[in-house]
Write a protein that holds these residues in place. Structure first.
Motif, short mmCIF file in Angstrom:
data_model
loop_
_atom_site.label_atom_id
_atom_site.label_comp_id
_atom_site.label_asym_id
_atom_site.label_seq_id
_atom_site.Cartn_x
_atom_site.Cartn_y
_atom_site.Cartn_z
N ASP A 165 89.54 75.20 82.03
CA ASP A 165 88.14 75.78 81.92
C ASP A 165 87.06 75.12 81.44
OD1 ASP A 165 89.30 78.53 83.15
OD2 ASP A 165 89.84 78.86 81.24
N THR A 169 77.56 77.09 81.22
CA THR A 169 76.65 77.74 82.34
C THR A 169 76.11 76.56 83.37
OG1 THR A 169 74.54 77.48 81.38
CG2 THR A 169 75.93 79.49 80.57
N THR A 198 86.91 77.15 91.09
CA THR A 198 86.31 78.36 90.99
C THR A 198 85.04 78.62 89.95
OG1 THR A 198 88.06 79.21 89.65
CG2 THR A 198 88.39 79.48 91.88
N ALA A 199 84.44 79.57 90.09
CA ALA A 199 83.40 79.72 89.29
C ALA A 199 83.03 81.09 88.70
CB ALA A 199 81.94 79.19 89.67
N GLY A 200 82.91 81.46 87.66
CA GLY A 200 82.49 83.01 87.14
C GLY A 200 81.40 82.68 86.13
N ARG A 201 81.18 83.84 85.43
CA ARG A 201 80.05 84.15 84.56
C ARG A 201 80.23 83.12 83.45
NH1 ARG A 201 75.57 87.07 84.37
NH2 ARG A 201 74.45 87.53 82.36
N ARG A 203 81.21 80.01 83.28
CA ARG A 203 82.25 79.24 83.00
C ARG A 203 82.76 78.60 84.49
NH1 ARG A 203 87.08 82.86 81.04
NH2 ARG A 203 88.17 80.88 81.34
N HIS A 205 86.13 77.01 86.46
CA HIS A 205 87.72 76.75 86.27
C HIS A 205 88.05 75.60 87.44
CE1 HIS A 205 91.98 77.27 85.35
NE2 HIS A 205 92.00 77.21 86.57
#
Length: 219
Positions: A165, A169, A198-201, A203, A205
């Motif tokens: 991870d 941002t 992959t991307a999230g809020r 972060r 990965h």
């Protein structure tokens, strides 16, 4: 923490009276995470030697865009502070405590005295200065001559934790690379399409570190 000087080999070799003066007139300070330690237009009051934590030094342009110049880690000093102390100039960038920081604050008057009196202290200061200047030239070379997509891939690998991870941002990644958030977002979408991340809020990965690493070193 009277034994802090032992953490800096270049200083632990100082003659007895100079060593005593340095320890007696300096102080250990605690700086909370997120504190702006210095900023543009302010004159340095102390040379900080980090015992623990990380300080991020960054430049902010008139249009608001930021770029990380370097980080100061434990057992290091800040080259910008050193340069400003030597030249009697104000800061041109800002330093922010990226974590809680413990540091030794050497007042300007003591710094000036030690520079004048001690060859060992001068050697300590200028050795650290020269190493960091080399790092800054590498940053300039990266920004000027290396493709952004390769730099982003390398930065993701550098900042990922054991779980893969990257807790940054898009804006923070852009600051690290000296570019716009929109540029980073577009490039991350390409990495996602290739199956590397992959991307999230807040972060990113890393799902395929090997492929990302091969790409980062492909040119």
């Amino acid at each position: 923490m009277a034994d802090w000087i032992e953490q800096f080999p270049g200083l632990s070799r100082l003659d007895g009276d100079l060593r005593e003066t340095l320890v007696r007139q300096s102080r250990v300070v605690e700086v909370p995470q997120g504190t702006v330690i210095f900023g543009p237009g302010k004159a340095p009051e102390n040379l900080l030697l980090l015992l623990a934590g990380v300080v991020r030094v960054q430049q902010v342009a008139e249009n608001g865009r930021e770029i990380v110049l370097y980080r100061v880690h434990a057992h290091e000093s800040c080259v910008l502070t050193t340069a400003c102390l030597l030249a009697y100039e104000d800061y041109s960038a800002e330093g922010i405590a990226e974590t809680d920081v413990t540091a030794v604050a050497i007042p300007r008057s003591v710094f000036d005295e030690m520079i004048a009196r001690s060859a060992d202290f001068r050697r300590f200061v200028f050795t650290a200065y020269s190493r960091r200047i080399t790092d800054l030239f590498m940053v300039i070379e990266e920004i000027a001559f290396r493709r952004l997509d390769l730099r982003l891939a390398a930065k993701l690998l550098e900042r990922k934790d054991a779980a893969g991870d990257v807790l940054l941002t898009h804006h923070q990644l852009a600051t690290e690379l000296g570019t716009a958030r929109e540029v980073v977002s577009r490039q991350l979408q390409e990495f996602i399409r290739r199956g590397w991340v992959t991307a999230g809020r807040g972060r990113v990965h890393v799902t395929d570190a090997e492929a990302l690493g091969e790409f980062a070193h492909s040119a």
